[in-house]
Motif scaffolding. Sequence first.
Motif, PDB file in Angstrom:
ATOM      1  N   MET A   1      38.843  57.809  58.296  1.00  0.00           N
ATOM      2  CA  MET A   1      38.129  56.545  58.104  1.00  0.00           C
ATOM      3  C   MET A   1      38.542  55.610  59.223  1.00  0.00           C
ATOM      4  N   ASP A   2      37.583  55.005  59.868  1.00  0.00           N
ATOM      5  CA  ASP A   2      37.929  54.057  60.908  1.00  0.00           C
ATOM      6  C   ASP A   2      38.035  52.658  60.321  1.00  0.00           C
ATOM      7  N   GLU A   3      38.539  51.744  61.135  1.00  0.00           N
ATOM      8  CA  GLU A   3      38.832  50.402  60.636  1.00  0.00           C
ATOM      9  C   GLU A   3      37.602  49.653  60.128  1.00  0.00           C
ATOM     10  N   LYS A   4      36.421  49.973  60.619  1.00  0.00           N
ATOM     11  CA  LYS A   4      35.243  49.249  60.159  1.00  0.00           C
ATOM     12  C   LYS A   4      34.904  49.571  58.697  1.00  0.00           C
ATOM     13  N   ASN A   5      35.433  50.689  58.160  1.00  0.00           N
ATOM     14  CA  ASN A   5      35.192  51.065  56.771  1.00  0.00           C
ATOM     15  C   ASN A   5      36.298  50.593  55.833  1.00  0.00           C
ATOM     16  N   ILE A   6      37.277  49.883  56.374  1.00  0.00           N
ATOM     17  CA  ILE A   6      38.370  49.366  55.557  1.00  0.00           C
ATOM     18  C   ILE A   6      38.001  47.965  55.091  1.00  0.00           C
ATOM     19  N   LEU A   7      38.078  47.774  53.782  1.00  0.00           N
ATOM     20  CA  LEU A   7      37.746  46.463  53.217  1.00  0.00           C
ATOM     21  C   LEU A   7      38.843  45.455  53.520  1.00  0.00           C
ATOM     22  N   SER A   8      38.448  44.245  53.802  1.00  0.00           N
ATOM     23  CA  SER A   8      39.417  43.168  54.033  1.00  0.00           C
ATOM     24  C   SER A   8      39.952  42.691  52.691  1.00  0.00           C
ATOM     25  N   PRO A   9      41.083  42.005  52.696  1.00  0.00           N
ATOM     26  CA  PRO A   9      41.584  41.435  51.444  1.00  0.00           C
ATOM     27  C   PRO A   9      40.552  40.534  50.754  1.00  0.00           C
ATOM     28  N   GLU A  10      39.774  39.833  51.548  1.00  0.00           N
ATOM     29  CA  GLU A  10      38.746  38.943  50.988  1.00  0.00           C
ATOM     30  C   GLU A  10      37.657  39.752  50.277  1.00  0.00           C
ATOM     31  N   GLN A  11      37.241  40.872  50.855  1.00  0.00           N
ATOM     32  CA  GLN A  11      36.220  41.720  50.233  1.00  0.00           C
ATOM     33  C   GLN A  11      36.743  42.352  48.943  1.00  0.00           C
ATOM     34  N   ILE A  12      38.005  42.767  48.966  1.00  0.00           N
ATOM     35  CA  ILE A  12      38.619  43.333  47.765  1.00  0.00           C
ATOM     36  C   ILE A  12      38.675  42.276  46.671  1.00  0.00           C
ATOM     37  N   GLU A  13      39.042  41.065  47.041  1.00  0.00           N
ATOM     38  CA  GLU A  13      39.122  39.973  46.064  1.00  0.00           C
ATOM     39  C   GLU A  13      37.742  39.625  45.507  1.00  0.00           C
ATOM     40  N   GLU A  14      36.723  39.634  46.350  1.00  0.00           N
ATOM     41  CA  GLU A  14      35.354  39.374  45.876  1.00  0.00           C
ATOM     42  C   GLU A  14      34.940  40.390  44.817  1.00  0.00           C
ATOM     43  N   LYS A  15      35.244  41.652  45.075  1.00  0.00           N
ATOM     44  CA  LYS A  15      34.895  42.695  44.111  1.00  0.00           C
ATOM     45  C   LYS A  15      35.695  42.520  42.821  1.00  0.00           C
ATOM     46  N   ARG A  16      36.977  42.167  42.947  1.00  0.00           N
ATOM     47  CA  ARG A  16      37.811  41.948  41.766  1.00  0.00           C
ATOM     48  C   ARG A  16      37.240  40.834  40.899  1.00  0.00           C
ATOM     49  N   VAL A  17      36.842  39.745  41.507  1.00  0.00           N
ATOM     50  CA  VAL A  17      36.265  38.615  40.774  1.00  0.00           C
ATOM     51  C   VAL A  17      34.956  39.029  40.104  1.00  0.00           C
ATOM     52  N   ALA A  18      34.120  39.777  40.824  1.00  0.00           N
ATOM     53  CA  ALA A  18      32.854  40.251  40.251  1.00  0.00           C
ATOM     54  C   ALA A  18      33.110  41.152  39.046  1.00  0.00           C
ATOM     55  N   LEU A  19      34.131  42.000  39.138  1.00  0.00           N
ATOM     56  CA  LEU A  19      34.472  42.875  38.009  1.00  0.00           C
ATOM     57  C   LEU A  19      35.020  42.071  36.829  1.00  0.00           C
ATOM     58  N   GLU A  20      35.774  41.010  37.114  1.00  0.00           N
ATOM     59  CA  GLU A  20      36.248  40.146  36.028  1.00  0.00           C
ATOM     60  C   GLU A  20      35.073  39.540  35.268  1.00  0.00           C
ATOM     61  N   GLU A  21      34.077  39.100  36.002  1.00  0.00           N
ATOM     62  CA  GLU A  21      32.892  38.523  35.363  1.00  0.00           C
ATOM     63  C   GLU A  21      32.134  39.587  34.566  1.00  0.00           C
ATOM     64  N   LYS A  22      31.995  40.768  35.135  1.00  0.00           N
ATOM     65  CA  LYS A  22      31.263  41.843  34.473  1.00  0.00           C
ATOM     66  C   LYS A  22      31.964  42.308  33.199  1.00  0.00           C
ATOM     67  N   HIS A  23      33.290  42.462  33.263  1.00  0.00           N
ATOM     68  CA  HIS A  23      34.052  43.004  32.132  1.00  0.00           C
ATOM     69  C   HIS A  23      34.636  41.915  31.229  1.00  0.00           C
ATOM     70  N   ASN A  24      34.520  40.671  31.672  1.00  0.00           N
ATOM     71  CA  ASN A  24      35.026  39.526  30.908  1.00  0.00           C
ATOM     72  C   ASN A  24      36.508  39.684  30.536  1.00  0.00           C
ATOM     73  N   THR A  25      37.290  40.125  31.514  1.00  0.00           N
ATOM     74  CA  THR A  25      38.732  40.320  31.324  1.00  0.00           C
ATOM     75  C   THR A  25      39.411  40.264  32.691  1.00  0.00           C
ATOM     76  N   PRO A  26      40.694  39.920  32.726  1.00  0.00           N
ATOM     77  CA  PRO A  26      41.398  39.923  34.014  1.00  0.00           C
ATOM     78  C   PRO A  26      41.433  41.327  34.631  1.00  0.00           C
ATOM     79  N   ILE A  27      41.270  41.391  35.939  1.00  0.00           N
ATOM     80  CA  ILE A  27      41.266  42.649  36.672  1.00  0.00           C
ATOM     81  C   ILE A  27      42.386  42.599  37.715  1.00  0.00           C
ATOM     82  N   LYS A  28      43.127  43.705  37.816  1.00  0.00           N
ATOM     83  CA  LYS A  28      44.154  43.842  38.848  1.00  0.00           C
ATOM     84  C   LYS A  28      43.712  44.925  39.820  1.00  0.00           C
ATOM     85  N   VAL A  29      44.247  44.841  41.030  1.00  0.00           N
ATOM     86  CA  VAL A  29      43.866  45.769  42.091  1.00  0.00           C
ATOM     87  C   VAL A  29      45.119  46.436  42.659  1.00  0.00           C
ATOM     88  N   PHE A  30      45.005  47.715  42.982  1.00  0.00           N
ATOM     89  CA  PHE A  30      46.029  48.348  43.812  1.00  0.00           C
ATOM     90  C   PHE A  30      45.322  49.027  44.976  1.00  0.00           C
TER      91      PHE A  30
END
Length: 111
Positions: A1-30
Amino acid sequence: MDEKNILSPEQIEEKRVALEEKHNTPIKVFCFMVEGRQVIGYTKEAPRITKMRAFDKMIISITEACEILLDAMLIKDASDPLILTDDKIYLSACMECQGVLLPYSNTLKKN
């Protein structure tokens, strides 16, 4: 995988927030870097009964206890499929759940 396919911390956080809204519960990421590939897992809180089962299982095997938690907590459709198919990544993900088994310490100890 090259660097252009690596998600930034901001993109990971955006997805985490979207999942929190979808699941209506706190989400953690590793996130692990494995041979140049970014492996991301999203987890939700395990039900109390699952935490209790895992806590009891911890007496015999910490890895089996963590496996119980990972199976209950991992949001499979949002997480990298390698988490469930690669043994080293699976064990690493299991150990990420270990913090759930560490209850708070009593800070008021009687002498």
